[in-house]
Design a protein around this motif. Sequence first.
Motif, PDB file in Angstrom:
ATOM      1  N   UNK A  69      -0.946   7.388   4.580  1.00 60.50           N
ATOM      2  CA  UNK A  69      -2.228   6.556   5.113  1.00 60.50           C
ATOM      3  C   UNK A  69      -3.505   6.945   4.314  1.00 60.50           C
ATOM      4  N   UNK A  70      -3.874   8.104   4.183  1.00 56.67           N
ATOM      5  CA  UNK A  70      -5.107   8.391   3.566  1.00 56.67           C
ATOM      6  C   UNK A  70      -5.016   8.028   1.872  1.00 56.67           C
ATOM      7  N   UNK A  71      -3.744   8.199   1.214  1.00 55.88           N
ATOM      8  CA  UNK A  71      -3.841   7.743   0.009  1.00 55.88           C
ATOM      9  C   UNK A  71      -4.296   6.307  -0.128  1.00 55.88           C
ATOM     10  N   UNK A  72      -3.747   5.370   0.675  1.00 55.59           N
ATOM     11  CA  UNK A  72      -4.175   4.135   0.688  1.00 55.59           C
ATOM     12  C   UNK A  72      -5.429   3.702   1.086  1.00 55.59           C
ATOM     13  N   UNK A  73      -5.874   4.643   2.117  1.00 55.40           N
ATOM     14  CA  UNK A  73      -7.548   4.226   2.582  1.00 55.40           C
ATOM     15  C   UNK A  73      -8.310   4.589   1.272  1.00 55.40           C
ATOM     16  N   UNK A  74      -8.007   5.515   0.655  1.00 55.16           N
ATOM     17  CA  UNK A  74      -8.894   6.026  -0.483  1.00 55.16           C
ATOM     18  C   UNK A  74      -9.091   5.047  -1.373  1.00 55.16           C
ATOM     19  N   UNK A  75      -7.862   4.110  -1.741  1.00 53.46           N
ATOM     20  CA  UNK A  75      -7.972   3.010  -2.714  1.00 53.46           C
ATOM     21  C   UNK A  75      -9.180   2.281  -2.459  1.00 53.46           C
ATOM     22  N   UNK A  76      -9.085   2.212  -1.175  1.00 57.11           N
ATOM     23  CA  UNK A  76     -10.480   0.848  -0.653  1.00 57.11           C
ATOM     24  C   UNK A  76     -11.628   1.439  -0.499  1.00 57.11           C
ATOM     25  N   UNK A  77     -11.765   2.755  -0.194  1.00 62.51           N
ATOM     26  CA  UNK A  77     -12.957   3.504   0.056  1.00 62.51           C
ATOM     27  C   UNK A  77     -13.973   3.729  -1.058  1.00 62.51           C
ATOM     28  N   UNK A  78     -15.565   3.479  -0.843  1.00 66.72           N
ATOM     29  CA  UNK A  78     -16.157   3.788  -1.989  1.00 66.72           C
ATOM     30  C   UNK A  78     -16.511   5.311  -2.293  1.00 66.72           C
ATOM     31  N   UNK A  79     -16.257   5.931  -1.005  1.00 68.36           N
ATOM     32  CA  UNK A  79     -16.508   7.696  -1.335  1.00 68.36           C
ATOM     33  C   UNK A  79     -15.327   8.268  -0.854  1.00 68.36           C
ATOM     34  N   UNK A  80     -15.053   9.542  -1.254  1.00 68.61           N
ATOM     35  CA  UNK A  80     -13.920  10.142  -0.733  1.00 68.61           C
ATOM     36  C   UNK A  80     -13.823  10.490   0.791  1.00 68.61           C
ATOM     37  N   UNK A  81     -12.803  10.281   1.371  1.00 68.31           N
ATOM     38  CA  UNK A  81     -12.694  10.158   2.760  1.00 68.31           C
ATOM     39  C   UNK A  81     -11.767  11.604   3.298  1.00 68.31           C
ATOM     40  N   UNK A  82     -12.268  12.035   4.395  1.00 67.61           N
ATOM     41  CA  UNK A  82     -11.305  13.246   4.937  1.00 67.61           C
ATOM     42  C   UNK A  82      -9.882  12.584   5.271  1.00 67.61           C
ATOM     43  N   UNK A  83      -8.992  13.437   5.448  1.00 66.09           N
ATOM     44  CA  UNK A  83      -7.872  13.241   6.094  1.00 66.09           C
ATOM     45  C   UNK A  83      -8.092  12.467   7.542  1.00 66.09           C
ATOM     46  N   UNK A  84      -7.316  11.442   7.642  1.00 64.30           N
ATOM     47  CA  UNK A  84      -7.285  10.713   8.820  1.00 64.30           C
ATOM     48  C   UNK A  84      -6.705  11.511   9.953  1.00 64.30           C
ATOM     49  N   UNK A  85      -7.228  11.247  11.215  1.00 65.42           N
ATOM     50  CA  UNK A  85      -6.587  12.004  12.336  1.00 65.42           C
ATOM     51  C   UNK A  85      -6.836  11.258  13.438  1.00 65.42           C
ATOM     52  N   UNK A  86      -6.945  10.085  13.649  1.00 60.89           N
ATOM     53  CA  UNK A  86      -7.107   9.284  14.724  1.00 60.89           C
ATOM     54  C   UNK A  86      -5.530   9.013  15.353  1.00 60.89           C
ATOM     55  N   UNK A  87      -5.411   7.595  15.638  1.00 59.60           N
ATOM     56  CA  UNK A  87      -4.063   7.404  16.527  1.00 59.60           C
ATOM     57  C   UNK A  87      -3.286   7.317  15.583  1.00 59.60           C
ATOM     58  N   UNK A  88      -1.856   7.683  15.895  1.00 60.52           N
ATOM     59  CA  UNK A  88      -0.737   7.751  15.004  1.00 60.52           C
ATOM     60  C   UNK A  88       0.437   7.359  16.156  1.00 60.52           C
ATOM     61  N   UNK A  89       0.851   6.357  15.966  1.00 62.10           N
ATOM     62  CA  UNK A  89       1.823   5.937  17.113  1.00 62.10           C
ATOM     63  C   UNK A  89       3.351   5.652  15.865  1.00 62.10           C
ATOM     64  N   UNK A  90       4.454   5.790  16.718  1.00 61.29           N
ATOM     65  CA  UNK A  90       5.946   5.415  15.958  1.00 61.29           C
ATOM     66  C   UNK A  90       6.570   4.773  16.741  1.00 61.29           C
ATOM     67  N   UNK A  91       7.491   3.902  16.223  1.00 61.57           N
ATOM     68  CA  UNK A  91       8.415   3.059  16.944  1.00 61.57           C
ATOM     69  C   UNK A  91       9.726   2.971  16.084  1.00 61.57           C
ATOM     70  N   UNK A  92      10.495   3.924  16.397  1.00 63.19           N
ATOM     71  CA  UNK A  92      11.799   3.909  15.256  1.00 63.19           C
ATOM     72  C   UNK A  92      11.343   4.173  14.013  1.00 63.19           C
ATOM     73  N   UNK A  93      11.509   3.504  13.128  1.00 62.10           N
ATOM     74  CA  UNK A  93      11.244   3.737  11.548  1.00 62.10           C
ATOM     75  C   UNK A  93       9.836   3.241  11.303  1.00 62.10           C
TER      76      UNK A  93
END
Length: 126
Positions: free
Chosen positions: A38-62
């Motif tokens: 997710x961070x790699x994709x977020x970084x493509x749209x961000x104006x500045x470097x971002x730290x590794x995301x660490x918010x909500x992460x959910x999983x449903x099967x695959x």
Amino acid sequence: MRIRFCILVLILSVTAFGQSLTKVKPGTSHYKAITLSAKKEFQKSAAFPIKTPGGTVKRFGVWAYVHDRLDFVNPKHIGDGEGIALLKLQNGKWKVLEAEVGSGGMEEITKDWIRKYKLPKTFLND
């Protein structure tokens, strides 16, 4: 007849268990792989470097969903951002299918993803 019924119940139970909605625990290998993708994709749209995301992460099967307030490395940057990403486990790797960075309107985007990918409504809610 009884054996068929037992087999059907077993198949339905396994299928239902495999598709349970869970929060992914920080520090696990799935959490790290999902957030780094997710961070790699977020970084493509961000104006500045971002730290590794660490918010909500959910999983449903695959499927996996990340929703995080993005921390920018540049302390002079004023303003907030948040990122959301929808990922799918393919060939043992988490692939980002959809990702958005912004400061609002994320609820509408997640509603579109729910319809597009036929996901449970509660999956993309925080």
